[in-house]
Design a protein around this motif. Structure first.
Motif, PDB file in Angstrom:
ATOM      1  N   ASP A 114      36.861  28.315  50.545  1.00 42.50           N
ATOM      2  CA  ASP A 114      37.412  29.071  51.671  1.00 42.50           C
ATOM      3  C   ASP A 114      38.519  28.286  52.374  1.00 42.50           C
ATOM      4  N   GLY A 115      38.296  26.983  52.552  1.00 44.04           N
ATOM      5  CA  GLY A 115      39.312  26.163  53.203  1.00 44.04           C
ATOM      6  C   GLY A 115      40.597  26.100  52.405  1.00 44.04           C
ATOM      7  N   PHE A 116      40.446  25.966  51.086  1.00 39.11           N
ATOM      8  CA  PHE A 116      41.625  25.929  50.218  1.00 39.11           C
ATOM      9  C   PHE A 116      42.371  27.259  50.283  1.00 39.11           C
ATOM     10  N   LYS A 117      41.635  28.364  50.210  1.00 37.13           N
ATOM     11  CA  LYS A 117      42.262  29.687  50.205  1.00 37.13           C
ATOM     12  C   LYS A 117      42.945  29.986  51.543  1.00 37.13           C
ATOM     13  N   GLU A 118      42.361  29.488  52.625  1.00 40.70           N
ATOM     14  CA  GLU A 118      42.963  29.708  53.940  1.00 40.70           C
ATOM     15  C   GLU A 118      44.311  29.003  54.052  1.00 40.70           C
ATOM     16  N   GLU A 119      44.402  27.784  53.502  1.00 44.37           N
ATOM     17  CA  GLU A 119      45.655  27.026  53.559  1.00 44.37           C
ATOM     18  C   GLU A 119      46.637  27.439  52.477  1.00 44.37           C
ATOM     19  N   PHE A 120      46.101  27.800  51.296  1.00 40.65           N
ATOM     20  CA  PHE A 120      46.970  28.083  50.148  1.00 40.65           C
ATOM     21  C   PHE A 120      46.544  29.390  49.475  1.00 40.65           C
ATOM     22  N   PRO A 121      46.701  30.510  50.149  1.00 41.96           N
ATOM     23  CA  PRO A 121      46.194  31.784  49.599  1.00 41.96           C
ATOM     24  C   PRO A 121      46.844  32.183  48.282  1.00 41.96           C
ATOM     25  N   ASP A 122      48.044  31.700  48.022  1.00 39.89           N
ATOM     26  CA  ASP A 122      48.740  32.071  46.784  1.00 39.89           C
ATOM     27  C   ASP A 122      48.475  31.099  45.645  1.00 39.89           C
ATOM     28  N   ARG A 123      47.567  30.133  45.872  1.00 44.92           N
ATOM     29  CA  ARG A 123      47.326  29.123  44.846  1.00 44.92           C
ATOM     30  C   ARG A 123      45.867  29.117  44.384  1.00 44.92           C
ATOM     31  N   PHE A 124      45.137  30.194  44.674  1.00 47.57           N
ATOM     32  CA  PHE A 124      43.755  30.340  44.226  1.00 47.57           C
ATOM     33  C   PHE A 124      43.644  31.644  43.456  1.00 47.57           C
ATOM     34  N   TYR A 125      43.066  31.570  42.250  1.00 47.03           N
ATOM     35  CA  TYR A 125      42.948  32.746  41.393  1.00 47.03           C
ATOM     36  C   TYR A 125      41.494  32.935  40.988  1.00 47.03           C
ATOM     37  N   ASN A 126      40.901  34.052  41.400  1.00 48.73           N
ATOM     38  CA  ASN A 126      39.565  34.415  40.938  1.00 48.73           C
ATOM     39  C   ASN A 126      39.738  35.232  39.665  1.00 48.73           C
ATOM     40  N   CYS A 127      39.441  34.605  38.535  1.00 49.78           N
ATOM     41  CA  CYS A 127      39.673  35.242  37.239  1.00 49.78           C
ATOM     42  C   CYS A 127      38.493  36.082  36.776  1.00 49.78           C
ATOM     43  N   GLY A 128      37.438  36.142  37.587  1.00 47.50           N
ATOM     44  CA  GLY A 128      36.289  36.960  37.220  1.00 47.50           C
ATOM     45  C   GLY A 128      35.504  36.365  36.062  1.00 47.50           C
ATOM     46  N   VAL A 129      34.584  37.154  35.538  1.00 43.56           N
ATOM     47  CA  VAL A 129      33.752  36.671  34.435  1.00 43.56           C
ATOM     48  C   VAL A 129      34.505  36.902  33.120  1.00 43.56           C
ATOM     49  N   ALA A 130      35.654  36.260  33.025  1.00 43.21           N
ATOM     50  CA  ALA A 130      36.522  36.335  31.840  1.00 43.21           C
ATOM     51  C   ALA A 130      37.045  34.929  31.591  1.00 43.21           C
ATOM     52  N   GLU A 131      36.095  34.027  31.272  1.00 36.38           N
ATOM     53  CA  GLU A 131      36.407  32.606  31.247  1.00 36.38           C
ATOM     54  C   GLU A 131      37.443  32.235  30.195  1.00 36.38           C
ATOM     55  N   ALA A 132      37.379  32.866  29.018  1.00 38.23           N
ATOM     56  CA  ALA A 132      38.364  32.551  27.985  1.00 38.23           C
ATOM     57  C   ALA A 132      39.770  32.896  28.460  1.00 38.23           C
ATOM     58  N   ASN A 133      39.893  34.040  29.102  1.00 35.63           N
ATOM     59  CA  ASN A 133      41.188  34.427  29.665  1.00 35.63           C
ATOM     60  C   ASN A 133      41.624  33.442  30.750  1.00 35.63           C
ATOM     61  N   MET A 134      40.657  32.948  31.532  1.00 36.07           N
ATOM     62  CA  MET A 134      40.973  31.998  32.593  1.00 36.07           C
ATOM     63  C   MET A 134      41.619  30.732  32.029  1.00 36.07           C
ATOM     64  N   ILE A 135      41.108  30.225  30.912  1.00 33.21           N
ATOM     65  CA  ILE A 135      41.691  29.042  30.288  1.00 33.21           C
ATOM     66  C   ILE A 135      43.123  29.332  29.836  1.00 33.21           C
ATOM     67  N   SER A 136      43.361  30.499  29.279  1.00 33.07           N
ATOM     68  CA  SER A 136      44.709  30.844  28.823  1.00 33.07           C
ATOM     69  C   SER A 136      45.664  31.002  30.008  1.00 33.07           C
ATOM     70  N   VAL A 137      45.174  31.574  31.112  1.00 32.95           N
ATOM     71  CA  VAL A 137      45.994  31.674  32.326  1.00 32.95           C
ATOM     72  C   VAL A 137      46.351  30.274  32.824  1.00 32.95           C
ATOM     73  N   ALA A 138      45.370  29.379  32.807  1.00 34.28           N
ATOM     74  CA  ALA A 138      45.624  27.994  33.234  1.00 34.28           C
ATOM     75  C   ALA A 138      46.681  27.341  32.347  1.00 34.28           C
ATOM     76  N   ALA A 139      46.615  27.615  31.047  1.00 29.83           N
ATOM     77  CA  ALA A 139      47.618  27.064  30.133  1.00 29.83           C
ATOM     78  C   ALA A 139      49.012  27.570  30.497  1.00 29.83           C
ATOM     79  N   GLY A 140      49.111  28.868  30.784  1.00 25.49           N
ATOM     80  CA  GLY A 140      50.397  29.417  31.166  1.00 25.49           C
ATOM     81  C   GLY A 140      50.930  28.808  32.449  1.00 25.49           C
ATOM     82  N   LEU A 141      50.040  28.591  33.422  1.00 27.65           N
ATOM     83  CA  LEU A 141      50.464  27.957  34.671  1.00 27.65           C
ATOM     84  C   LEU A 141      50.917  26.517  34.428  1.00 27.65           C
ATOM     85  N   ALA A 142      50.212  25.799  33.554  1.00 25.62           N
ATOM     86  CA  ALA A 142      50.618  24.426  33.233  1.00 25.62           C
ATOM     87  C   ALA A 142      51.992  24.403  32.575  1.00 25.62           C
ATOM     88  N   LEU A 143      52.252  25.354  31.691  1.00 21.83           N
ATOM     89  CA  LEU A 143      53.567  25.445  31.049  1.00 21.83           C
ATOM     90  C   LEU A 143      54.662  25.785  32.049  1.00 21.83           C
TER      91      LEU A 143
END
Length: 308
Positions: free
Chosen positions: A32-61
């Motif tokens: 909650d503290g992180f989201k309050e300070e940085f609302p655009d930098r927190f992503y709830n990817c839901g129960v789609a963990e494989a997709n979450m890893i791929s999203v993280a890869a795209g953000l790293a790129l």
């Protein structure tokens, strides 16, 4: 560890705009503290963990430093292909925070506890594996991850872990910590089981057995200089881990011994059994069951020294 992880990421994000957090639909209140300070930098990817890893890869790129957070059993076993190809093959700086690696969630049964995470990841090229023992090492691992060029797994417990380190912590990836020196036996451990090992050493002291304790907070890459020093000095070395024996800390040390033709020392491996728990135990009762509580560790070492 869990709350320390949240606070430290929030603190680091204040000075590093690259930091983003991806959650597998857990820990949202914790951040909650992180989201309050940085609302655009927190992503709830839901129960789609494989997709979450791929999203993280795209953000790293795209130049970000993603931190993926959920239960270890979900962000590893459901995502192995994505971790292997999206992260390791491309050597991307994504940090996977595995909550509850080991027996933390033994009360929820085999769907939620995970004692195979180290072995799952050890064989992946480029993957760094860190198992902090307390909140001080969690903070240090997170700080070190920001300058690490490739993927990293940080295995954390839930809460109420004893504080082992006091004062300023000298922490470097791939460098072990000497917790206490001793002369009769060397115990090598990793992660939150360090507190049990320290208590086991106190029990051994009552038997006039002096135990050296070394904590390998980094499983990969391993501190080979420390291993060389240990095996040149001790005839019996004991590995203790809250992890299954195949492929874990003890397995890694055994491989190192074979590669370096170490014949002067015996390795005794203590860890969880190669089977699933069919009962829902607390973490403490699960440790007793597998023989990795302080008393069980001490008794095993006493028996080994008797037969030396």
């Amino acid at each position: 560890m869990r709350d320390t992880c949240s606070r430290e990421l929030t603190s680091l994000a204040r000075s590093d705009p690259r930091i983003v957090i991806l959650s597998g639909d857990i820990g949202n209140r914790m951040f909650d503290g992180f989201k309050e300070e940085f609302p655009d930098r927190f992503y709830n990817c839901g129960v789609a963990e494989a997709n979450m890893i791929s999203v993280a890869a795209g953000l790293a790129l795209s130049g970000y430093r993603p931190f993926v957070y959920t239960f270890a059993v979900f962000d590893l076993t459901r995502c192995y292909e994505q971790i292997r190809i999206d992260l390791c093959f491309q050597n991307l700086p994504v940090v996977i925070i595995g909550l509850g690696g080991g027996l933390t969630y033994a009360p929820l049964g085999p769907t939620h506890y995970l004692c195979e995470d180290i072995s799952i990841l050890r064989c992946l090229p480029g993957m760094t594996i860190v198992c902090p023992a307390d909140k001080a090492e969690v903070m240090a691992a997170l700080q070190s991850s920001l300058i690490h060029p490739g993927p990293m797994y940080i295995r954390i417990n839930k809460k109420n872990e004893p504080c082992i380190h006091t004062g300023k912590l000298d922490f470097s990836l791939g460098r072990a910590h000497l917790i206490q020196d001793g002369n009769d036996v060397c115990i090598i451990t990793t992660g939150v089981l360090l507190s049990e090992v320290i208590r086991a050493a106190d029990i051994l002291e009552e038997h006039n057995i002096s135990a050296r304790i070394v904590h390998l907070h980094t499983i990969k890459p391993v501190d080979e200089l420390m291993l060389q020093e240990i095996f040149s000095r001790f005839s019996i070395v004991v590995s203790v881990e809250e992890h299954t024996l195949p492929g874990g800390l003890g397995g890694m040390i055994a491989e190192w011994m074979a590669d370096n033709r170490i014949k002067s020392s015996d390795l005794v491996r203590i860890g969880t059994g190669d089977y699933f728990l069919t009962c829902c135990f607390t973490q403490e009762k699960a440790r007793d069951h597998f023989g990795i509580s302080a008393k069980s560790i001490a008794n095993k070492i006493v028996d080994e020294l008797k037969h030396e």
